[in-house]
Design a protein around this motif. Structure first.
Motif, PDB file in Angstrom:
ATOM      1  N   ASN A  97       0.903  -1.078   0.453  1.00  0.00           N
ATOM      2  CA  ASN A  97       0.196   0.228  -0.052  1.00  0.00           C
ATOM      3  C   ASN A  97       0.694   1.122   0.196  1.00  0.00           C
ATOM      4  O   ASN A  97       1.095   1.776   1.012  1.00  0.00           O
ATOM      5  N   ASP A  98       1.189   2.106  -1.103  1.00  0.00           N
ATOM      6  CA  ASP A  98       2.211   3.253  -0.755  1.00  0.00           C
ATOM      7  C   ASP A  98       1.008   4.279  -1.400  1.00  0.00           C
ATOM      8  O   ASP A  98       1.235   5.051  -1.443  1.00  0.00           O
ATOM      9  N   ASP A  99      -0.376   4.641  -1.044  1.00  0.00           N
ATOM     10  CA  ASP A  99      -0.859   5.075  -0.810  1.00  0.00           C
ATOM     11  C   ASP A  99      -0.331   6.685  -0.142  1.00  0.00           C
ATOM     12  O   ASP A  99       0.110   6.187   1.258  1.00  0.00           O
ATOM     13  N   ARG A 138      -5.972   9.849   2.007  1.00  0.00           N
ATOM     14  CA  ARG A 138      -7.006   9.439   2.777  1.00  0.00           C
ATOM     15  C   ARG A 138      -7.122  10.544   4.467  1.00  0.00           C
ATOM     16  O   ARG A 138      -8.533  10.153   4.959  1.00  0.00           O
ATOM     17  N   GLN A 197      -7.242   4.857   7.728  1.00  0.00           N
ATOM     18  CA  GLN A 197      -6.872   3.106   7.315  1.00  0.00           C
ATOM     19  C   GLN A 197      -7.781   2.528   7.043  1.00  0.00           C
ATOM     20  O   GLN A 197      -7.584   1.329   7.319  1.00  0.00           O
ATOM     21  N   ARG A 253      -4.667  -5.571  -1.730  1.00  0.00           N
ATOM     22  CA  ARG A 253      -4.009  -4.462  -0.356  1.00  0.00           C
ATOM     23  C   ARG A 253      -3.820  -5.156   0.703  1.00  0.00           C
ATOM     24  O   ARG A 253      -3.153  -4.424   1.271  1.00  0.00           O
TER      25      ARG A 253
END
Length: 588
Positions: free
Chosen positions: A260-262, A267, A337, A516
């Protein structure tokens, strides 16, 4: 003999039994008793969006009973505590509906901790103790999220560990704000932080923010904070020395971060927008408190500048608007998250204290009224959301029909509207008859519906597919004289080993979302895949998600496994050595 006056005085004094019945402890005990009775029987639940999320607990509990250790022997998306509590509760209540078991298992931790909180608070005010306990019971007992992810009413079978983190944060917040006995405070804080760490590590991050605020404001003195920290790390050390649970868990977290490199900012904004109904009145309340306490805050800063000390620093931080801002920040960090939660419910113990301080203090009456109204406006959204969703789901279930099944055990204790049951069966026929169309969706990287996994008909059809596949596997075993000891489902969740009293392969992830929560297979995973007896591939419908998951696992399954059509909705990779053994036995 007693005089008449003495008898009158005794009659006026409440008995110990009557006092206990009126106490918050009685309410807590009665609630636990009712929940235990409900778990003694299988209480069907209306099917809901992403309902299969709670089947992860069945998979994990089955692995635990096989001797596997979460994070050590298989990859998990969150901590192990919830899985262990579920496994233990399932042994005690084998007929318990899995969604209710998963939703209520954390009460084994939060219930005793909340009892300690109300024990301390009721010494000063039984009313306050009830005011803290009642919301906690509401959110702990009703297994629903505060956010909406589907228009139809149904059970929230997803985000359970997120809800549990919020309930733990509620207990932690109540302790930090209201407990005065230092020994109780140390124990509750340490236990809550350990539980947060082993349920979901982002919950421990949010809990740390709350603890730092309490320490900075002087609510938790240095010795108490040190004692709680030592207890926390002592438990982690025991877990690490015993089974390497901490390092394995942290390795899983690092693997998740790599997948998960968001970026965090979008977010955070999403979390804030999803909870705007609560955050807007909370923000206005913070503004009112800032204006009201600005002079005392400035005076505290001057004192700190003139004569620096820990007590002077504590007075600077011990401001209601800073408490509120810190709690809101912790909540948004955690919610950034999440998918599904009971967002920011831990503001309630703090809001209760803020209102009590303003109403009983020397505040001007208009300001106290404004504070009370804004606090109520920030308190009501999560409570009304959970109450409304539970009422819609359970009252609406009166006209639901049960899902017919043969092999699903308590997992099949669900119901849904007749029209959706009919739609589920029709769609299964369409998926089979028009498979090329759904291959085209998968080739384009799209799901047939953007809300496919939330659709009730998909969840019902998925259960029916599982039921048929178990019949087919048993028929195959009987016809070929074999037994599939290890079973893998190349899908989000794998209930087959629990349903068939078999084993799941070690090292393979549960909660298998390839976008994910599934890191690239290492040698341990590849070896486990090569030795698995049967790996099932769902095809009703074929999806880009399952196709991506299959691309991760198929290189390890070939050439040692042969792909066959098991049912109209499942293909299967069967280990060739197993088939060869069966053929040899048949020949002899």
């Amino acid at each position: 003999m007693h005089s008449r006056t003495e008898l009158d005085l005794e009659a006026q004094q409440p008995s110990a039994a009557r006092t206990f019945v009126r106490s918050p402890f009685f309410l807590l005990v009665i609630t636990a008793g009712v929940l235990a009775l409900l778990l003694c029987v299988t209480v069907p639940q209306p099917i809901g969006p992403m309902f299969w999320d709670h089947y992860l607990y069945l998979d994990a509990a089955n692995r635990i009973r096989d001797g596997q250790i979460p994070s050590v022997d298989f990859f998990t998306p969150v901590g192990a505590l919830g899985y262990y509590l579920f496994a233990g509760l399932q042994v005690v209540f084998p007929n318990g509906q899995p969604l209710l078991l998963a939703s209520w298992c954390l009460l084994l931790v939060t219930g005793p901790l909340m009892a300690l909180v109300v024990f301390d608070v009721q010494k000063r005010s039984a009313l306050f103790a009830h005011a803290i306990l009642l919301p906690f019971l509401l959110f702990s007992v009703l297994p629903f999220n505060t956010g909406d992810f589907y228009p139809y009413p149904g059970s929230d079978g997803f985000g359970i560990y997120n809800r549990q983190v919020c309930q733990l944060l509620y207990v932690l917040a109540a302790a930090l704000v209201h407990i005065r006995d230092r020994r109780i405070l140390v124990f509750v804080v340490a236990a809550a932080m350990v539980a947060l760490f082993f349920v979901k590590i982002t919950g421990a991050v949010a809990g740390t923010v709350l603890c730092l605020m309490a320490f900075a404001a002087g609510r938790m003195p240095f010795k108490s904070a040190l004692a709680a920290a030592l207890l926390f790390f002592a438990v982690l050390a025991v877990a690490e020395i015993s089974v390497s649970a901490v390092s394995a868990y942290l390795n899983d977290i690092l693997a998740l971060l790599a997948v998960n490199d968001d970026s965090l900012l979008p977010r955070l904004l999403q979390a804030a927008s999803l909870n705007a109904d609560l955050l807007i009145p909370a923000g206005l309340l913070g503004l009112v408190l800032f204006v009201a306490h600005l002079s005392s805050f400035a005076q505290s800063l001057r004192r700190l500048g003139g004569q620096p000390s820990l007590s002077a620093l504590a007075r600077v931080f011990d401001q209601p608007f800073l408490w509120l801002a810190t709690f809101v920040l912790a909540g948004i960090l955690f919610e950034s998250q999440n998918t599904g939660s009971q967002a920011l419910i831990f503001l309630l113990p703090l809001l209760l204290k803020i209102v009590a301080d303003e109403v009983t203090g020397a505040a001007l009456q208009p300001r106290a009224i404004a504070v009370a109204i804004l606090a109520l406006a920030a308190t009501l959204p999560p409570a009304t959301a959970v109450l409304q969703k539970s009422a819609r789901a359970w009252i609406g279930a009166i006209n639901n029909v049960p899902l017919e099944s043969r092999n699903l055990k308590t997992m099949g204790a669900v119901n849904l509207r007749p029209i959706l049951a009919l739609r589920a069966e029709r769609l299964r026929d369409i998926y089979t008859a028009h498979r090329p169309a759904f291959d085209a969706f998968a080739n384009a990287g799209e799901l047939p519906s953007f809300l496919l996994y939330s659709d009730f008909d998909f969840q019902a059809g998925w259960l029916a597919n599982i039921d048929e596949a178990i019949d087919a596997m048993r028929a195959y075993e009987a016809a070929n004289g074999v037994r599939f000891e290890t079973i893998l489902n190349i899908d989000f969740t794998n209930p087959f080993p629990w349903l068939m009293d078999r084993s799941a392969p070690k090292h393979v992830a549960i909660g298998a979302d390839p976008f994910r929560a599934v890191p690239p297979p290492d040698e341990n995973v590849r070896a486990a895949l090569r030795s698995v007896d049967i790996a099932l591939v769902p095809t009703c419908p074929v999806t880009n998600v399952n196709r991506m998951l299959l691309s991760l696992y198929q290189p390890s399954l070939q050439p040692g496994h042969e792909r066959v059509t098991l049912t109209r909705c499942f293909d299967a990779f069967i280990r060739k050595e197993l088939k060869a053994t069966a053929s040899a036995a048949s020949s002899s």
